[in-house]
Enzyme design. Structure first.
Site, mmCIF file in Angstrom:
data_model
loop_
_atom_site.group_PDB
_atom_site.id
_atom_site.type_symbol
_atom_site.label_atom_id
_atom_site.label_comp_id
_atom_site.label_asym_id
_atom_site.label_seq_id
_atom_site.Cartn_x
_atom_site.Cartn_y
_atom_site.Cartn_z
ATOM 1 N N ARG A 171 89.942 -29.389 -64.838
ATOM 2 C CA ARG A 171 89.796 -30.153 -63.605
ATOM 3 C C ARG A 171 90.317 -31.570 -63.837
ATOM 4 N NH1 ARG A 171 84.827 -33.224 -61.248
ATOM 5 N NH2 ARG A 171 85.878 -33.930 -59.369
ATOM 6 N N HIS A 174 89.586 -38.932 -56.522
ATOM 7 C CA HIS A 174 88.550 -39.386 -57.455
ATOM 8 C C HIS A 174 88.539 -40.917 -57.390
ATOM 9 C CE1 HIS A 174 86.103 -37.815 -61.050
ATOM 10 N NE2 HIS A 174 85.837 -39.107 -61.001
ATOM 11 N N GLU A 228 82.455 -36.790 -55.600
ATOM 12 C CA GLU A 228 81.280 -37.651 -55.458
ATOM 13 C C GLU A 228 81.367 -38.653 -54.316
ATOM 14 O OE1 GLU A 228 80.134 -39.359 -59.219
ATOM 15 O OE2 GLU A 228 79.722 -37.398 -60.076
ATOM 16 N N ASN A 257 78.189 -32.070 -59.543
ATOM 17 C CA ASN A 257 78.245 -32.925 -60.723
ATOM 18 C C ASN A 257 76.810 -33.283 -61.075
ATOM 19 O OD1 ASN A 257 80.972 -32.783 -60.261
ATOM 20 N ND2 ASN A 257 81.281 -34.982 -59.991
ATOM 21 N N TYR A 264 74.092 -34.897 -63.986
ATOM 22 C CA TYR A 264 73.843 -35.637 -65.228
ATOM 23 C C TYR A 264 72.369 -35.831 -65.525
ATOM 24 C CZ TYR A 264 78.804 -36.545 -65.362
ATOM 25 O OH TYR A 264 80.163 -36.381 -65.421
ATOM 26 N N GLU A 306 81.054 -31.163 -63.133
ATOM 27 C CA GLU A 306 80.888 -32.160 -64.195
ATOM 28 C C GLU A 306 79.496 -32.046 -64.778
ATOM 29 O OE1 GLU A 306 81.595 -36.300 -63.274
ATOM 30 O OE2 GLU A 306 83.416 -35.819 -62.151
HETATM 31 C C1 FCB Z 1 80.718 -39.247 -62.583
HETATM 32 C C2 FCB Z 1 82.181 -39.462 -62.297
HETATM 33 C C3 FCB Z 1 83.072 -39.388 -63.505
HETATM 34 C C4 FCB Z 1 82.424 -40.006 -64.727
HETATM 35 C C5 FCB Z 1 81.032 -39.454 -64.911
HETATM 36 C C6 FCB Z 1 80.331 -39.975 -66.135
HETATM 37 O O1 FCB Z 1 79.971 -39.939 -61.645
HETATM 38 O O2 FCB Z 1 82.645 -38.531 -61.359
HETATM 39 O O3 FCB Z 1 84.281 -39.999 -63.178
HETATM 40 O O4 FCB Z 1 82.443 -41.366 -64.615
HETATM 41 O O5 FCB Z 1 80.257 -39.732 -63.801
#
Ligand code: FCB
Length: 446
Positions: free
Chosen positions: A71, A115, A160, A292, A294, A354
């Site tokens: 990607r 992006h 995002e 995405n 985290y 992500e």
């Molecule tokens: C996300 C973004 C990516 C990167 C990660 C850590 O928010 O899409 O570009 O910065 O975080």
């Protein structure tokens, strides 16, 4: 693992974070170039990972890694330096060669159109606050897919939208650095509308799988007090539902419209930019939703219902259970959130577009980078996806953020998310332990 045999394992990057080649071969200026020039970043993306020149080496690294898919994002200003109008063939040629190179290596290309690097020329005309940018985006989608759509089958419109909308137009900490609620809500609406408008354009050019990559911060109440529960619900609306709901045809969440109205963020029953028919267009049929993921956060009324403040600073030596972004490590919330998305929205497919962790491990004297914390993070999150699949969530892909250390926006180069270490002084790449771990995981499943 419950993951099906045809599950896709990939890696992800984005143009501004890796390409460099800022003005090369006719590339125009983006809002991130301008943001860096204005001193808003510790380092600029002028060179980044120099992927613009080292792309063949990077494909070779992915080939050795054995990923099914890659990607990446396309820099709008390479293709249309002024945002619309004159096409820069040299810019298109770059992505054309990249796509061919990936296919030759047996890697499925996953282009993302946006992006966050809007052409500065469009920003000068109001950027995403101007409805005309929606048409410009559709034109851009047509130009890019017209060139790549015979070979690239899987596409993502936006990355995002929450970040582009609120960090870029409300908090002003990301490009273009605007700071108003009205502009943020307007920009966010136009971003979503441009997604809806681009999907049929991509399909007409041959795209078979089209989706959008939404970020999320699943939230849980810090205590069981009613005040914290209310704050958590508001946070979820602000951070997550505001984008997921309209994409899946539920419109903007009523509770959030009421809350924003009450807080004086706009006047009337609609957000400022909304026109009849917009919500239908935003809710266009998609083949998958990208997620995405985290971290997830405890929310309390005391910290605020629109705040992600955890009190943990970014940087090396984070407290246990956190990454160097200061983010709590919460894989179990990923399972829960995938099941929640499945029930609430019934997506045809979910792709983890992500997931990854920042740790600043560098090569030792023997050249080896021992990034066990990253391996632990990735293993726990892949297991969390597996558990969600077991529970019925239609997840069919997982992309590690990121292939290599890169420019982490306003955090600069100090945050390292890569499976591959990059020496930013020389551009030299060297695989970390996590790279070999991921390679073996993929190989064992084959
Ligand atoms: C996300 C973004 C990516 C990167 C990660 C850590 O928010 O899409 O570009 O910065 O975080």
């Amino acid at each position: 693992m419950a993951l099906p045999d045809d599950f896709t394992f990939g890696v992800a990057t984005s143009a501004y974070q890796i390409e460099g080649g800022r003005s090369e071969d006719g590339k125009g200026e983006s809002i991130w170039d301008r943001f860096a020039d204005n001193g808003r970043m510790p380092e600029s993306g002028d060179v980044a990972c120099d992927h613009y020149h080292r792309w063949q080496e990077d494909i070779a690294l992915m080939g050795e890694l054995g990923v099914d898919a890659y990607r990446f994002s396309i820099a709008w200003t390479r293709v249309l330096p002024e945002g619309r109008g004159a096409i820069n063939q040299a810019g298109l040629d770059f992505y054309d060669r990249l796509v061919d190179g990936l296919l030759e290596a047996g890697i499925t290309p996953y282009p993302t159109l946006y992006h966050w690097d809007l052409p500065q020329a469009l920003e000068d005309d109001g950027g995403w606050t101007n409805r005309a940018t929606v048409d410009a985006f559709a034109e851009y989608a047509e130009v890019v897919s017209g060139r790549l759509g015979d070979r690239a089958t899987d596409w993502i419109t936006h990355n995002e939208p929450w970040v582009a909308t609120f960090l870029g137009h409300l908090e002003g900490v990301f490009a273009p650095g605007r700071t108003s609620w009205e502009e943020a809500l307007t920009a966010g609406h136009h971003i979503l509308l441009s997604h809806g408008r681009a999907v049929p354009v991509l399909r007409a050019a041959g795209a078979q799988q089209v989706g959008i990559a939404l970020d999320c911060r699943p939230a849980f109440s810090a205590t069981d007090s009613p005040a914290d529960a209310a704050a958590t619900r508001h946070f979820d609306g602000f951070r997550n539902r505001w984008f997921f709901d309209p994409v899946f045809g539920l419109g903007y969440p009523e509770d959030m419209l009421a809350a924003y109205r009450e807080r004086g963020r706009f006047v009337g029953d609609h957000i400022p930019a909304e026109k009849p028919g917009d919500l239908e267009e935003i809710a266009t049929d998609i083949d998958f939703v990208g997620l995405n993921y985290y971290t997830s956060l405890p929310i309390s009324a005391a910290t605020g219902d629109e705040s992600e403040e955890t009190g943990v600073p970014t940087g090396p030596n984070p407290p246990p259970g956190h990454t160097e972004m200061g983010w709590p490590i919460t894989p179990e919330a990923l399972t829960g959130y995938l099941v929640h998305l499945t029930q609430r929205y019934e997506p045809k497919a979910i792709r983890i577009t992500e997931n990854g962790a920042s740790y600043s491990d560098v090569p030792g004297a023997d050249g080896r980078t021992r990034d066990q914390a990253r391996i632990d993070y990735l293993a726990a999150h892949i297991a969390a996806v597996d558990a969600a699949v077991e529970a019925g969530a239609p997840v069919d892909s997982y992309f590690v953020w990121s292939l290599m250390d890169n420019l982490e926006w306003v955090e600069g180069y100090r945050q390292r998310f890569g499976l591959v270490h990059v020496d930013h002084a020389t551009g030299a790449r060297s695989p970390k332990d996590s790279y070999y771990w991921y390679r073996d995981l993929i190989a064992e499943r084959r």
